[in-house]
Design an enzyme around this catalytic site. Sequence first.
Site, PDB file in Angstrom:
ATOM      1  N   LEU A 350      -7.822  24.663  21.848  1.00 52.12           N
ATOM      2  CA  LEU A 350      -8.475  24.232  20.612  1.00 52.12           C
ATOM      3  C   LEU A 350      -8.877  25.371  19.692  1.00 52.12           C
ATOM      4  O   LEU A 350      -9.792  25.227  18.892  1.00 52.12           O
ATOM      5  CB  LEU A 350      -9.732  23.384  20.938  1.00 52.12           C
ATOM      6  CG  LEU A 350      -9.573  22.249  21.953  1.00 52.12           C
ATOM      7  CD1 LEU A 350     -10.916  21.562  22.171  1.00 52.12           C
ATOM      8  CD2 LEU A 350      -8.555  21.242  21.481  1.00 52.12           C
ATOM      9  N   CYS A 351      -8.201  26.509  19.751  1.00 55.88           N
ATOM     10  CA  CYS A 351      -8.523  27.623  18.857  1.00 55.88           C
ATOM     11  C   CYS A 351      -9.984  28.020  18.934  1.00 55.88           C
ATOM     12  O   CYS A 351     -10.601  28.322  17.915  1.00 55.88           O
ATOM     13  CB  CYS A 351      -8.193  27.273  17.405  1.00 55.88           C
ATOM     14  SG  CYS A 351      -6.546  27.749  16.936  1.00 55.88           S
ATOM     15  N   ASN A 352     -10.552  27.956  20.114  1.00 57.48           N
ATOM     16  CA  ASN A 352     -11.958  28.318  20.237  1.00 57.48           C
ATOM     17  C   ASN A 352     -12.163  29.036  21.566  1.00 57.48           C
ATOM     18  O   ASN A 352     -12.698  28.466  22.514  1.00 57.48           O
ATOM     19  CB  ASN A 352     -12.834  27.058  20.131  1.00 57.48           C
ATOM     20  CG  ASN A 352     -14.279  27.407  19.856  1.00 57.48           C
ATOM     21  OD1 ASN A 352     -14.886  28.174  20.604  1.00 57.48           O
ATOM     22  ND2 ASN A 352     -14.829  26.873  18.782  1.00 57.48           N
TER      23      ASN A 352
END
EC number: 2.8.1.9
Length: 751
Positions: A350-352
Amino acid sequence: MLMDKFHTDMMGSLFGNPHSASQSSQQSTQMIDDTRLQLLRLFQADPEEFDVVFIANATAAIKLVMDALRDQDGGFWYGYHVDSHTSLVGVREVADEHRCFESDQVVERWIGDGCEGAVKKAGLFAYPAQSNMNGRRLPLRWSSQIRDTAGPPIYTMLDAAALTSTSPLDLSDSDAAPDFTALSLYKIFGFPDLGALIVRKEAAHVFAKRAYFGGGTVDMVVCLKETWHAKKTGSLHEQLEDGTLPVHSILASRAAMDTHAELYGTLDRVSRHTAMLAERLYEGLQKLKHANGSAVAQIYKHETSDYGKRSTQGPIVAFSLRDSHSKWISNTEVEKLASIKGIQLRVGGLCNPGGIASALHLEPWEMRDNFSAGQRCGGEHDILNGKPTGMIRASLGAMSTLGDVEKLLSFIDEFFVDQAPPKPQLRFSAVRNVAPRADWHIEALTVYPIKSCGGWQIPSYTDWDIRPEGLAWDREWCIVHQGTGVALSQKRYPRMALIRPHLDFKTGKLIISQHSNATVVSVPLSLDPSYFDPTDLKSHTTQVCGDTIKTRIYTSAAIANFFTDALGVPCTLARFPSPTLTDPSTRHSKPQLSKPSSTFGPSPLLLPNESPILAITRPSLNALNTFLKLHSLPAAPAAQFRANIVLAQSSPAGSETPWAEDTWQGFAVASDKGVEGASLDVLGGCRRCGMVCVDQTTGIRAEAGEPFVSLAKMRRIRGRVLFGVHCALRGSAGSVRVGQVVEPVNGRESE
Ligand SMILES: *Cc1c(COP(=O)(O)O)cnc(C)c1O
């Protein structure tokens, strides 16, 4: 509605490049000024105090601020919150010093202690207004608190890309506002693809040090003899909008703001609506229980968040699922099934990076280990060493409805909640052992000369060579995209099933036809250069399942046209080089197998997605079809599973043993009429996806997602939907033929 409005605007006026004096140019300037104001007003930002810069996306907005800080004398110190999006994290790579704040408390303590850390340097503290991972909302007061501390100035950057998609942001108090606010307009309106940076004018001076200038941001440039330039000194946006403005996107964003207001009213209304939905989803997920009482969903809610309180939580639920034995269900498996059911979920990291690591308790060494074990952003290997490496995210927006929430909940209930204690007969090794010595034989043999295209049935009474890399002539060719060189697959292009290759040994040709096309093309079977002009092929690198492989691509325009017409994408035929003794790994469709096994680590979960040979059994297919029939669904033909070998049993009706292959270690093909038999090792179960829904005779994917949906219900093993087994030849050569007797070797551990 938005499209209609945009269309009317486009048809109504001519918008020119804004940097000229023409009528059309003036019109653009006017429109852009109005839109700028409208956007500032959406966030109650006074144009006296703020300016807005139009830019490609939130990431570009962040980089614009980063550029300015990098060009400060002495560089800059950078602090960022652990919940930051990847695009904020990356700024640390150009900072002279950086620090990741691992929690809100650490930030608060740092503020309380006077924001120490940045000595004699400009500083920048950045954080997301809402986590893009689990939707938790972070305190907005930090910007003003940081500004109020004495000491060297620390600028603040608020990443509002996630927050503003479903929430208002109030910048009316400019003293309390962040210096820089990054936005993605497409996340609010869906269209156009545009971002924005809102700058507090008090902080605008940082940009004076920005070294770069481009067309549009400079008044005069001298290049010859001297290098001198005068940057624009007008408004801030004039100094920062390098190059031609995306005029038509800005026009569309004006239409988007109007339409959004007409459809949904205010962002506050969107916020209330989505919060209500998210609370329902959260509660619904929490209530889901397996028959044995264990929880189905693990929800990654932050301890300070409350789905009933909008200042602490946005309309996002991040979760993972477990089976009734508390084993994790693969997120990609959930995603595959959901997409067939028309539900869009996001899964993975999730790009986190920081948020994922802290929510899943992944240590840096574990993440590095997982990376070496083959885990990649967007990859399939999402449970490593018994731990999930990512999560599932459901995001709700202005257009979401209660019906959508109900649909997701009942989907999970239908597929992932164990209603009754697991039926022991699904794993009937005991039954299997007492079954009469089964009389297995080869029912059919199929090769797929062109990867992902139609199969070619091997005639009975023909001995067929089998090699370590598979059956002879299987996946010898592939179709590659002419632009990217990527090998096409049926997953994206189901019509590939309609391309029918025919091995014609009489003429020594592979003849390729396609039923709706009268044209037939052919290429020589042999790779022997004396059979054809070497200029017919040129070397090429091709991506097959993410691996780079050398291929030889056909230069003929007729061949390219044939495949381009058949599939509706610019593509052509390529041939894999023959494997050699020194480099057996160049062979095509099996890149995963040619990797040293150590790259995959010891985990038995990491199976190759493709293998030399795929075998299915008729009894298992019969079991699936019985299940389908019971649910009034059409039967699935064997061809849909694209096996090389179909094994059948000649036991009397009712005594067949479906799923026997689950415990096979391998099988031996008996010697026959003077022909030496072959021994095959079973490498593991074949993990299935929606590709089994493509009807191989029509090239159409079944709307209802059958038989994958049913298979997912009856054959989920450790979260994976298995059907058929991957095999490889033991030894260096052998042959097989339809009708030969096969002797299974039991003893593989059930997966
Ligand atoms: C989406 C998002 C970004 C990246 O935005 P782009 O417009 O894709 O550059 C950054 N931060 C957060 C919190 C996001 O949700």
